[in-house]
Write an enzyme that holds these catalytic residues in place. Structure first.
Site, PDB file in Angstrom:
ATOM      1  N   CYS A  61      50.245   1.788  51.947  1.00 57.32           N
ATOM      2  CA  CYS A  61      51.388   2.706  52.031  1.00 57.32           C
ATOM      3  C   CYS A  61      52.006   2.782  53.427  1.00 57.32           C
ATOM      4  O   CYS A  61      53.112   3.293  53.579  1.00 57.32           O
ATOM      5  CB  CYS A  61      50.977   4.098  51.577  1.00 57.32           C
TER       6      CYS A  61
ATOM      7  N   ASN B 158      55.490   8.855  44.071  1.00 55.25           N
ATOM      8  CA  ASN B 158      54.851   8.085  45.133  1.00 55.25           C
ATOM      9  C   ASN B 158      55.268   6.628  44.999  1.00 55.25           C
ATOM     10  O   ASN B 158      54.736   5.895  44.156  1.00 55.25           O
ATOM     11  CB  ASN B 158      53.333   8.227  45.037  1.00 55.25           C
TER      12      ASN B 158
ATOM     13  N   HIS C  50      55.695   9.998  54.575  1.00 50.90           N
ATOM     14  CA  HIS C  50      55.202   9.608  53.260  1.00 50.90           C
ATOM     15  C   HIS C  50      53.908  10.378  53.044  1.00 50.90           C
ATOM     16  O   HIS C  50      52.950  10.217  53.806  1.00 50.90           O
ATOM     17  CB  HIS C  50      54.914   8.113  53.193  1.00 50.90           C
TER      18      HIS C  50
END
Length: 313
Positions: free
Chosen positions: A113, A270, A240
């Site tokens: 991520c 997400n 994030h």
């Protein structure tokens, strides 16, 4: 002094927004309170023909148009992705061909991520060598395909792509100011992917949220102190956060005022490494984040990666 400018932003979300009612049923139905804690009301899922390079190209074309930069003028393309990764062939060269960026050096990056922010840091360093002038950093993820069918993760994971165009000494646009990166191999085993290709977590969600918040807070503090800034000097914090629990933990751990923390997690879900560029593009397009404002973005990724970036738009 060399200035690395941010001249264009773009994003792409495939298909139409999906509410919970439009998704396959869960193995264990949620109560209303549980659904509220998950925190996602709608999201986008890639269809059969939505590919990682294709979504990346859609976001990139938007960013290039806004930057006024023809794809043929790009020197460098960095594509962050982990959800659709394969051994060979990798995907960045295909993206370059889709865009018509025939002379660009294109390569793939993972870092889970945190991939997009790692991509910005690497691109910043390469542009400062003087060998490259114009670059594209893209994150494109099919995260929904990494959720086990019927699991709660299928209500959180979603798909999308986001892109930034960067240029050395452009004399316009925003500015990439500084970045901070960190890894922690002690946390290597907290998540993995099953043989079926689905994410599996080996840590309680509350502990995962605490680890993420601590990592983001540490890098954010370092970045602010090195640049002689306080949280009040930052116009917007665009992180994030991955889950609603992580978002709550980050809000409690960091000194930013709640009204200065921007996230579209509830309406996008997400989207992994694409989360920061997708959110930033949405808020810039809506006029909430304005030219010249100071933004700090941060992310974590399993492995364990952490990254924070300071920039103006």
């Amino acid at each position: 002094m060399t200035r690395i400018s941010l001249t264009g932003f773009g994003s792409h979300l495939p298909g139409t927004p999906l509410t919970d009612d439009a998704l396959p049923p869960l193995d264990a139905p949620l109560t209303e309170a549980q659904a509220q804690r998950i925190g996602v009301t709608r999201r986008h899922w890639a269809g059969e023909h939505d590919t990682v390079p294709g979504m990346a190209a859609a976001a990139a074309e938007q960013a290039l148009h806004r930057a006024g930069t023809p794809a043929a003028d790009l020197d460098l393309i960095v594509l962050a992705n982990w959800t659709g990764r394969r051994y060979i062939p990798e995907l960045a060269p295909r993206l370059a061909t889709l865009l018509g960026a025939d002379r660009a050096v294109a390569f793939d990056l993972c870092c889970a991520c945190a991939g997009f922010l790692y991509g910005l840091a690497i691109t910043d360093s390469l542009l400062r060598t003087g060998r490259y002038r114009r670059a594209l950093v893209v994150a494109s993820e099919t995260t929904s395909r990494r959720a086990a069918p019927g699991s709660r993760a299928s209500r959180v994971y979603a798909d999308g792509a986001g892109a930034f165009v960067l240029q050395r000494d452009a004399g316009r646009g925003g500015t990439l100011l500084d970045h901070e990166l960190a890894t922690d191999g002690e946390q290597h085993g907290i998540m993995d992917v099953t043989e079926d290709g689905h994410v599996r977590t080996h840590l309680r969600q509350r502990e995962l949220a605490g680890l993420a918040a601590e990592s983001i807070a540490r890098l954010t503090t370092t970045l602010l102190e090195r640049n002689g800034l306080s949280a009040d000097d930052v116009d917007w914090f665009v992180p994030h956060t991955g889950t609603a629990g992580i978002h709550t933990a980050v809000r409690r751990r960091l000194p930013f005022r709640p009204e200065r923390i921007l996230t579209n997690f509830s309406t996008v879900g997400n989207v992994s490494s694409a989360a920061v560029p997708v959110a930033l593009d949405h808020f810039v397009s809506r006029g909430l984040v304005k030219p010249g404002q100071l933004v700090l973005s941060a992310s974590v990724g399993t492995g364990w990666y952490a990254a924070a970036t300071l920039y103006t738009v």
